[in-house]
Design an enzyme around this catalytic site. Structure first.
Site, PDB file in Angstrom:
ATOM      1  N   LYS A  66     -17.137  -4.123  -5.597  1.00 57.08           N
ATOM      2  CA  LYS A  66     -17.921  -3.807  -6.731  1.00 57.08           C
ATOM      3  C   LYS A  66     -18.061  -4.941  -7.875  1.00 57.08           C
ATOM      4  O   LYS A  66     -17.914  -4.493  -8.807  1.00 57.08           O
ATOM      5  CB  LYS A  66     -17.893  -2.297  -7.087  1.00 57.08           C
ATOM      6  CG  LYS A  66     -18.203  -1.340  -6.182  1.00 57.08           C
ATOM      7  CD  LYS A  66     -17.935   0.009  -6.504  1.00 57.08           C
ATOM      8  CE  LYS A  66     -18.390   1.017  -5.369  1.00 57.08           C
ATOM      9  NZ  LYS A  66     -18.206   2.472  -5.753  1.00 57.08           N
ATOM     10  N   TYR A  70     -18.633  -9.250  -8.479  1.00 54.57           N
ATOM     11  CA  TYR A  70     -19.099 -10.442  -8.230  1.00 54.57           C
ATOM     12  C   TYR A  70     -18.160 -11.668  -8.401  1.00 54.57           C
ATOM     13  O   TYR A  70     -17.308 -11.328  -9.034  1.00 54.57           O
ATOM     14  CB  TYR A  70     -20.593 -10.953  -9.087  1.00 54.57           C
ATOM     15  CG  TYR A  70     -21.634  -9.872  -8.420  1.00 54.57           C
ATOM     16  CD1 TYR A  70     -22.027  -9.569  -7.203  1.00 54.57           C
ATOM     17  CD2 TYR A  70     -22.140  -9.007  -9.595  1.00 54.57           C
ATOM     18  CE1 TYR A  70     -23.124  -8.646  -7.184  1.00 54.57           C
ATOM     19  CE2 TYR A  70     -22.922  -8.024  -9.308  1.00 54.57           C
ATOM     20  CZ  TYR A  70     -23.484  -7.772  -8.011  1.00 54.57           C
ATOM     21  OH  TYR A  70     -24.323  -6.941  -7.861  1.00 54.57           O
ATOM     22  N   ILE A  92     -18.695  -7.461 -13.263  1.00 60.88           N
ATOM     23  CA  ILE A  92     -18.712  -6.200 -12.554  1.00 60.88           C
ATOM     24  C   ILE A  92     -20.030  -5.547 -11.868  1.00 60.88           C
ATOM     25  O   ILE A  92     -20.916  -6.301 -12.619  1.00 60.88           O
ATOM     26  CB  ILE A  92     -18.298  -5.050 -13.429  1.00 60.88           C
ATOM     27  CG1 ILE A  92     -19.054  -4.980 -14.511  1.00 60.88           C
ATOM     28  CG2 ILE A  92     -16.803  -5.447 -13.758  1.00 60.88           C
ATOM     29  CD1 ILE A  92     -18.546  -3.476 -15.663  1.00 60.88           C
ATOM     30  N   CYS A  93     -20.173  -5.174 -10.924  1.00 61.46           N
ATOM     31  CA  CYS A  93     -21.573  -4.596 -10.583  1.00 61.46           C
ATOM     32  C   CYS A  93     -22.147  -3.642 -11.031  1.00 61.46           C
ATOM     33  O   CYS A  93     -21.548  -2.478 -11.087  1.00 61.46           O
ATOM     34  CB  CYS A  93     -21.224  -4.364  -8.869  1.00 61.46           C
ATOM     35  SG  CYS A  93     -22.989  -4.021  -8.280  1.00 61.46           S
ATOM     36  N   LEU A  94     -23.138  -3.865 -11.838  1.00 58.12           N
ATOM     37  CA  LEU A  94     -23.961  -2.875 -12.493  1.00 58.12           C
ATOM     38  C   LEU A  94     -25.263  -2.697 -11.944  1.00 58.12           C
ATOM     39  O   LEU A  94     -26.073  -1.978 -12.735  1.00 58.12           O
ATOM     40  CB  LEU A  94     -24.029  -3.380 -13.984  1.00 58.12           C
ATOM     41  CG  LEU A  94     -22.684  -3.367 -14.801  1.00 58.12           C
ATOM     42  CD1 LEU A  94     -22.930  -3.843 -16.069  1.00 58.12           C
ATOM     43  CD2 LEU A  94     -21.926  -1.821 -14.808  1.00 58.12           C
TER      44      LEU A  94
END
Length: 124
Positions: free
Chosen positions: A68, A70, A75-77
């Site tokens: 989660k 990149y 952070i992946c949101l």
């Protein structure tokens, strides 16, 4: 007064400082798991299209430790926070980014990373 009380009681979970022109922010965030504090450096740039586009928060020291995230520790949101941001433009700001973007991400990912042994407390 609320902010001052939180700082004096050590209840603030993030601290941010902008660069001179306010385009790059950096600081620290923390997550508490099993009564232990885990602190991480965070950073993000304000996009040219802000507030239409949310900044991308990076936690460089966790880069590559979770799916989660990149490259570069961003952070992946995408699935949860970006649609919320898009529905609330231009009302949302950096406090919303932290509380509704970073906070839930930390609450889910940090305990998982600790359980997998990918994050260890500084005293261990």
């Amino acid at each position: 007064q609320y902010v001052e009380n939180n700082k004096s009681a050590d209840n603030d979970w993030f601290r941010l400082e902008p660069n001179a022109d306010g385009t790059r922010w950096s600081g620290r965030c923390r997550s508490i798991h099993d009564l232990l504090k885990y602190e991480f450096a965070i950073e993000f740039d304000i996009p040219v299209t802000y507030p239409g586009t949310a900044p991308e928060i990076a936690i460089p020291e966790l880069d590559g430790k979770t799916a989660k995230m990149y490259r570069g520790g961003k952070i992946c949101l995408d699935d949860h926070f970006r649609p919320l941001w898009a529905r609330n433009v231009p009302k949302f700001g950096l406090a919303h980014l932290m509380a509704l973007g970073l906070g839930p991400w930390l609450a889910v990912e940090i305990p998982d990373l600790i359980a997998k042994g990918l994050v260890q407390h500084k005293d261990k």
